[in-house]
Design an enzyme around this catalytic site. Structure first.
Site, mmCIF file in Angstrom:
data_model
loop_
_atom_site.group_PDB
_atom_site.id
_atom_site.type_symbol
_atom_site.label_atom_id
_atom_site.label_comp_id
_atom_site.label_asym_id
_atom_site.label_seq_id
_atom_site.Cartn_x
_atom_site.Cartn_y
_atom_site.Cartn_z
ATOM 1 N N GLY A 68 0.857 -1.340 -0.047
ATOM 2 C CA GLY A 68 0.134 0.021 0.054
ATOM 3 C C GLY A 68 0.924 1.224 -0.050
ATOM 4 O O GLY A 68 1.868 1.072 0.373
ATOM 5 N N GLN A 73 2.956 9.964 1.470
ATOM 6 C CA GLN A 73 4.503 9.369 1.409
ATOM 7 C C GLN A 73 5.122 9.542 0.363
ATOM 8 O O GLN A 73 6.486 9.250 0.493
ATOM 9 C CB GLN A 73 3.957 7.667 1.656
ATOM 10 C CG GLN A 73 3.401 7.316 3.123
ATOM 11 C CD GLN A 73 3.208 5.765 2.775
ATOM 12 O OE1 GLN A 73 2.373 5.334 2.429
ATOM 13 N NE2 GLN A 73 4.268 5.216 3.558
ATOM 14 N N CYS A 126 5.953 -0.137 7.581
ATOM 15 C CA CYS A 126 5.678 1.033 6.815
ATOM 16 C C CYS A 126 6.823 1.657 6.113
ATOM 17 O O CYS A 126 8.062 1.571 6.577
ATOM 18 C CB CYS A 126 5.116 2.182 7.947
ATOM 19 S SG CYS A 126 4.796 3.556 7.069
ATOM 20 N N LEU A 127 6.667 1.888 4.628
ATOM 21 C CA LEU A 127 7.689 2.310 3.832
ATOM 22 C C LEU A 127 8.380 3.586 4.312
ATOM 23 O O LEU A 127 9.432 3.840 3.878
ATOM 24 C CB LEU A 127 7.134 2.461 2.258
ATOM 25 C CG LEU A 127 6.606 0.999 1.802
ATOM 26 C CD1 LEU A 127 6.128 1.394 0.553
ATOM 27 C CD2 LEU A 127 7.835 0.147 1.630
ATOM 28 N N HIS A 168 -4.373 1.045 7.664
ATOM 29 C CA HIS A 168 -3.055 1.435 7.569
ATOM 30 C C HIS A 168 -3.065 2.630 6.642
ATOM 31 O O HIS A 168 -2.522 3.629 6.998
ATOM 32 C CB HIS A 168 -1.933 0.408 7.342
ATOM 33 C CG HIS A 168 -0.768 0.818 7.396
ATOM 34 N ND1 HIS A 168 0.249 0.343 8.243
ATOM 35 C CD2 HIS A 168 0.191 1.845 6.481
ATOM 36 C CE1 HIS A 168 1.568 1.208 7.901
ATOM 37 N NE2 HIS A 168 1.390 1.866 6.980
ATOM 38 N N GLU A 169 -3.252 2.442 5.462
ATOM 39 C CA GLU A 169 -3.272 3.529 4.363
ATOM 40 C C GLU A 169 -4.115 4.742 4.691
ATOM 41 O O GLU A 169 -3.852 5.964 4.564
ATOM 42 C CB GLU A 169 -3.371 2.822 2.900
ATOM 43 C CG GLU A 169 -2.607 1.678 2.621
ATOM 44 C CD GLU A 169 -1.003 2.310 2.487
ATOM 45 O OE1 GLU A 169 -0.703 3.301 2.563
ATOM 46 O OE2 GLU A 169 -0.432 1.346 3.064
ATOM 47 N N HIS A 172 -2.820 6.927 7.415
ATOM 48 C CA HIS A 172 -1.680 8.008 6.572
ATOM 49 C C HIS A 172 -2.487 9.358 6.368
ATOM 50 O O HIS A 172 -1.841 10.269 6.323
ATOM 51 C CB HIS A 172 -1.124 7.351 5.589
ATOM 52 C CG HIS A 172 0.039 6.413 5.501
ATOM 53 N ND1 HIS A 172 1.128 7.285 6.407
ATOM 54 C CD2 HIS A 172 0.235 5.284 5.378
ATOM 55 C CE1 HIS A 172 1.930 6.277 6.570
ATOM 56 N NE2 HIS A 172 1.613 4.991 5.950
HETATM 57 ZN ZN ZN Z 1 2.840 3.195 5.918
#
Ligand code: ZN
Length: 214
Positions: A68, A73, A126-127, A168-169, A172
């Protein structure tokens, strides 16, 4: 203080971001764009630019690789995210975590609410917080409301691992990182997680690291 880039109209900023082509740079924790609520998408990007932006999000997510990616991000404060999970995991992991394949999709202005009271706790990462993982207890099932990239309404129940990805997304887009919801005692480097905590559930990690599961 806002940089000249941050003061540009969003469409111009996105044009500049996409100009080099290929995967976009991913913003790491510490950047305020990850801590502010993103703007609802309301045509700030015309359809052609939105399509190019979504494609760049997909390319970036796959290259990372991740399951995701939310617009903040890559430094774009709009309520847009992409998700996709091929779920290439062993059967016992798939069963324990409900990790079923999630085809690529675009979530515009997503929101979620819990369905029922069940919670599920698993390691996630998480990226934007590279190198680390932690256990997060999340709603086992949610009702997802959003639009797709063509403006068609989405309103559907989501469960298993896809429900975790959606939460999660969407978080964000509200300036929330998974660490805000995590059992901090579970915090593990990617190396430690791979070596010690690859079991289908985090029960062993909970016992060894000293945190509780729902
Ligand atoms: Zn994330």
């Amino acid at each position: 203080m806002a940089s000249p880039l941050e003061r540009m109209p969003l469409a111009e900023r996105v044009e500049q971001l996409l100009a080099p082509g290929g995967p976009l740079p991913i913003v790491a924790a510490g950047d305020p764009v990850l801590r502010n609520a993103a703007e609802p998408f309301d045509g700030q990007l015309d359809p052609a630019l939105l399509a190019r932006f979504v494609e760049a999000l997909r390319v970036t997510m796959r290259a990372a690789p991740g399951v995701g990616l939310a617009a903040p991000q890559v430094g774009v404060p709009l309520r847009i995210a992409v998700v996709e999970d091929p779920a290439t995991v062993p059967d016992e992991v798939r069963l324990a975590r409900g990790r079923v394949p999630l085809p690529f999709r675009v979530l515009v202005n997503p929101s979620y609410e819990p369905v029922g009271t069940a919670r599920a706790a698993f390691f996630e990462g998480c990226l934007s917080v590279p190198g680390w993982q932690a256990v997060v207890a999340r709603h086992a099932g949610v009702r997802l409301r959003a639009s797709d990239e063509h403006g068609h309404a989405v309103d559907e129940p989501v469960s298993g691992w896809p429900a975790r990805i959606v939460q999660h997304e969407t978080d964000h887009l509200d300036g929330t990182l998974y660490l805000d919801r995590a059992e901090l005692r579970s915090l593990s480097s990617n190396e430690a997680a791979a070596q010690r905590w690859a079991q289908p559930t985090p029960a062993k990690a909970a016992q060894a690291l000293g945190f509780t599961l729902p």
